[in-house]
Design an enzyme around this catalytic site. Structure first.
Site, PDB file in Angstrom:
ATOM      1  CB  CYS A 102      58.509  85.021  -0.176  1.00  0.00           C
ATOM      2  SG  CYS A 102      58.777  83.443  -0.947  1.00  0.00           S
ATOM      3  CB  CYS A 110      60.832  84.306  -3.111  1.00  0.00           C
ATOM      4  SG  CYS A 110      59.128  83.901  -3.047  1.00  0.00           S
ATOM      5  CG  ASP A 111      63.331  87.347  -1.769  1.00  0.00           C
ATOM      6  OD1 ASP A 111      63.426  87.343  -3.157  1.00  0.00           O
ATOM      7  OD2 ASP A 111      62.239  88.070  -1.255  1.00  0.00           O
TER       8      ASP A 111
END
Ligand code: NAP
Length: 313
Positions: free
Chosen positions: A135, A138-139
């Site tokens: 993701c 997300c990261d």
């Protein structure tokens, strides 16, 4: 008597675009509806950084889904953050067991979507959270200014590569063929950003000490192995349907695990409907998931009316 389970007409497992739309339609048909959101898998829509193909909407996937869920609860659908663990059919009713409670429903819509697919190479599992990610939204932030690789050639991989470039990563795309699978509109966005692509190459292993340091690739055309130094590998090679939940119900799935549905989103089990990415539908988009959700809610309403009308009158 003595059964204190909360009763619903319709329980929807999933709170992505299919589940949220089914909830909106279900309550507007006058049904008592609950829809359940889980963290694993999280809706793919929430991870989509930019939405350009949902008519009438511009923004990110999280915002779009938030609006859908708010619309459902505004009309009276109950939204629950509980993990549905088991669904069983007892006579005409369904028992839905979550990590917190047990509920009763007259009909069920499965809208569980899918979870990221893994490549299955050495280093992949070991370095999750240490440079391997599924993701980018997300990261990606952890890798600003660093060299990162995205694996895959579909819409998700291309979107993630664009996103990572936008936030300041030194990103490259690694794809196993010599052309992308992504829609042409995404491809033009992608190529206009001059993101380098390593073509015809499959990942062999991910290496490092504490964290990811390099990826080893195999070029199929040149028949040679080589490695690239990277701080992160974002894997975007598609999804697998999250449909284990229906195995005890006897719901039919295809060889890849997608739930088989007809045009009314009915499964082979009366009272069980399915919508969105967990179904064997040809197009996996937020807009088609919404359409599936609306149809599934309508079918569930008709089913409940036909099956339980004596009880209600
Ligand atoms: P996808 O369309 O299935 O693409 C997966 C990509 O990963 C393909 O390019 C595939 O290569 C590659 N791949 C598969 N297995 C691999 C492996 N073991 N090693 C290396 N590469 C591998 O998956 P997706 O991009 O996640 O999209 C899933 C669905 O969601 C699609 O229907 C997509 O259209 C939809 N989606 C839509 C949007 C949007 O419209 N905004 C955004 C994201 C996703 P090949 O090309 O060689 O098969």
């Amino acid at each position: 008597m003595g059964d204190e389970r909360e009763q619903f007409d319709l329980i929807i497992v999933g709170a992505g675009p299919a589940g949220a739309t089914a909830a909106i339609y279900g309550v507007r048909y006058g049904l008592k509806v609950a829809f359940f959101e889980t963290v694993d898998p999280v809706s793919q829509l929430t991870l989509t950084p930019v939405i350009e193909n949902f008519p009438g909407f511009g923004g990110n996937g999280f915002e779009l889904l938030q609006k859908m869920k708010e619309q459902a609860t505004k009309f009276g659908a109950i939204h629950k953050f509980e993990n549905v663990e088991k669904i069983t059919k007892n006579g005409e009713h369904f028992t839905i067991k979550t990590d917190l409670n047990t509920y009763d429903a007259k009909a069920v819509i499965i809208a569980t979507g899918g979870r990221h697919r893994e490549i299955g190479i050495p280093g992949e599992k070991e370095f999750v959270g240490k440079g391997v990610s599924y993701c980018a939204t997300c990261d990606g932030n952890f890798f600003r200014g660093k060299k990162v690789a995205v694996i895959g050639g579909g819409n998700t991989a291309v979107e993630e590569a664009i996103y990572l470039k936008e936030i300041g990563c030194d990103v490259m795309l690694i794809h196993r063929r010599d052309e992308l699978r992504a829609d042409k509109a995404y491809q033009s966005e992608f190529f206009s950003r001059k993101i380098p692509v390593i073509w015809n190459s499959v990942p062999v292993k991910i290496e490092g000490n504490e964290v990811v340091e390099r990826i080893v690739l195999y070029n199929k055309v040149e028949n040679k192995e080589f490695s690239m130094d990277v701080s992160a590998v974002f894997i975007a090679i598609g999804i697998t349907p999250a449909t284990d939940i229906v195995s005890d119900l006897g719901v039919e799935r295809d060889s890849r695990g997608y739930i088989k549905v007809n045009k009314k989103q009915e499964t082979n089990v009366p009272g069980v409907f399915a919508a969105g990415d967990c179904c064997d539908n040809p197009l996996k988009q937020a807009i088609t998931a919404c359409g599936d959700g609306a149809v599934a809610a309508n079918s569930a309403f008709e089913y409940i009316k036909m099956k339980f009308q004596k009880d209600n009158s």
